[in-house]
Design a protein around this motif. Structure first.
Motif, PDB file in Angstrom:
ATOM      1  N   PRO A   1      39.736  37.548  39.330  1.00 16.57           N
ATOM      2  CA  PRO A   1      40.807  36.830  39.933  1.00 16.57           C
ATOM      3  C   PRO A   1      41.983  38.030  39.976  1.00 16.57           C
ATOM      4  O   PRO A   1      42.173  38.765  39.485  1.00 16.57           O
ATOM      5  N   LEU A   2      42.746  37.463  41.224  1.00 18.52           N
ATOM      6  CA  LEU A   2      44.032  38.393  41.436  1.00 18.52           C
ATOM      7  C   LEU A   2      45.197  38.158  40.439  1.00 18.52           C
ATOM      8  O   LEU A   2      44.917  37.130  39.597  1.00 18.52           O
ATOM      9  N   PRO A   3      46.076  39.112  40.560  1.00 20.04           N
ATOM     10  CA  PRO A   3      47.144  38.917  39.424  1.00 20.04           C
ATOM     11  C   PRO A   3      48.078  37.614  39.620  1.00 20.04           C
ATOM     12  O   PRO A   3      48.229  37.206  40.849  1.00 20.04           O
ATOM     13  N   PRO A   4      48.063  36.777  38.775  1.00 21.88           N
ATOM     14  CA  PRO A   4      48.781  35.448  38.804  1.00 21.88           C
ATOM     15  C   PRO A   4      50.325  35.497  39.133  1.00 21.88           C
ATOM     16  O   PRO A   4      51.347  35.204  38.263  1.00 21.88           O
ATOM     17  N   ILE A   5      50.548  35.954  40.259  1.00 17.61           N
ATOM     18  CA  ILE A   5      51.799  36.241  40.998  1.00 17.61           C
ATOM     19  C   ILE A   5      52.345  35.033  41.629  1.00 17.61           C
ATOM     20  O   ILE A   5      51.601  34.933  42.597  1.00 17.61           O
ATOM     21  N   PRO A   6      53.517  34.209  41.350  1.00 18.73           N
ATOM     22  CA  PRO A   6      53.875  32.937  42.262  1.00 18.73           C
ATOM     23  C   PRO A   6      54.790  33.599  43.481  1.00 18.73           C
ATOM     24  O   PRO A   6      55.080  34.682  43.613  1.00 18.73           O
ATOM     25  N   ASN A   7      54.666  32.731  44.487  1.00 16.35           N
ATOM     26  CA  ASN A   7      55.644  33.043  45.412  1.00 16.35           C
ATOM     27  C   ASN A   7      56.940  33.218  45.266  1.00 16.35           C
ATOM     28  O   ASN A   7      57.619  32.058  44.942  1.00 16.35           O
ATOM     29  N   LEU A   8      57.707  34.375  45.268  1.00 14.28           N
ATOM     30  CA  LEU A   8      58.895  34.293  45.079  1.00 14.28           C
ATOM     31  C   LEU A   8      59.820  33.972  46.266  1.00 14.28           C
ATOM     32  O   LEU A   8      59.712  34.519  47.115  1.00 14.28           O
TER      33      LEU A   8
ATOM     34  N   TRP B   1      45.445  46.501  39.372  1.00 10.82           N
ATOM     35  CA  TRP B   1      44.933  45.184  38.950  1.00 10.82           C
ATOM     36  C   TRP B   1      44.240  44.668  40.262  1.00 10.82           C
ATOM     37  O   TRP B   1      42.934  43.898  40.253  1.00 10.82           O
ATOM     38  N   ALA B   2      45.176  44.396  41.255  1.00  8.15           N
ATOM     39  CA  ALA B   2      44.424  44.016  42.430  1.00  8.15           C
ATOM     40  C   ALA B   2      43.292  44.789  43.117  1.00  8.15           C
ATOM     41  O   ALA B   2      42.303  43.891  43.626  1.00  8.15           O
ATOM     42  N   LYS B   3      43.446  45.989  43.245  1.00  6.32           N
ATOM     43  CA  LYS B   3      42.182  46.677  43.484  1.00  6.32           C
ATOM     44  C   LYS B   3      40.979  46.554  42.614  1.00  6.32           C
ATOM     45  O   LYS B   3      39.486  46.176  43.497  1.00  6.32           O
ATOM     46  N   SER B   4      41.151  46.705  41.330  1.00 10.50           N
ATOM     47  CA  SER B   4      39.966  46.332  40.766  1.00 10.50           C
ATOM     48  C   SER B   4      39.562  44.959  40.848  1.00 10.50           C
ATOM     49  O   SER B   4      38.355  44.623  40.438  1.00 10.50           O
TER      50      SER B   4
END
Length: 206
Positions: free
Chosen positions: A82-89, A72-75
């Motif tokens: 937009p990049l995957p909506p991953i929060p700061n864990l 997903w990030a590469k594409s």
């Protein structure tokens, strides 16, 4: 009647902590209860009936997740998406302190009970702990750990709701049962335990 029902629901809700966990256990957030019930049932079926290995299952799920996020990030970088909506864990220091304080309080309480039992001051606590441990051991011999956890989740999602609905009737029966238990305990205390303590004192004096 409406006010009594409202206060009843409020008291049960407050007894469960009064937060989102209480809402979940009382099915006030029904979608959360459904998600928890379906998830627990699925996990129990996969590991208990289908024979999946827990470590392999977790590893495969994480592998699939990592692969999906990577592509997903590469594409996204190639297609200007937009990049995957991953929060700061990140676990905050405040959360760690709260968990550590709660854990320390519970461990100290358990050690205090163990100390009272070890020096023989509180025979009632000793009997309660001994019966509780025997009951846990007996139940554990009937089911494995995963099934016990699943049964605990089912009871957590059903018992609070039933208690809230039939609180008066259940409280009445519990009061009667508590009175019977107290009466039997007094008889045992007077006929057996006190004589046992007197014999121990006489032996120490001799």
């Amino acid at each position: 009647m409406v006010e009594s029902n409202t206060s009843r629901r409020t008291s049960v809700h407050q007894a469960l902590g009064g937060g989102s966990v209480a809402d979940l256990l009382l099915w006030r957030k029904w979608y959360g209860g459904i998600v928890l019930l379906i998830s627990a049932s699925t996990m129990w079926f996969l590991f208990e009936r289908a024979g999946y290995n827990f470590l392999s299952f977790v590893s495969n799920v994480l592998l699939l997740l990592v692969v999906i996020l990577f592509f997903w990030a590469k594409s996204a970088s190639l297609l200007n998406r937009p990049l995957p909506p991953i929060p700061n864990l990140e676990i905050s220091e405040k959360t760690i302190v709260l968990v550590a304080d709660e854990l320390r309080a519970r461990i100290n309480y358990a050690l205090l009970i163990a100390h009272d039992i070890a020096i023989g001051r509180n025979l009632k606590v000793f009997l309660l702990v001994a019966c509780g441990l025997w009951l846990i051991s007996y139940i554990g011999s009937l089911f494995n750990f995963l099934t016990l956890v699943y049964i605990g989740i089912l009871l957590s999602l059903s018992v609070p709701v039933l208690y809230e609905k039939f609180k008066d009737h259940i409280d009445e029966k519990l009061c009667i049962t508590h009175g019977i238990i107290q009466t039997q305990y007094r008889k045992i205390d007077e006929n057996v335990l006190k004589k046992f303590l007197v014999l121990n004192k006489e032996k120490k004096i001799q």
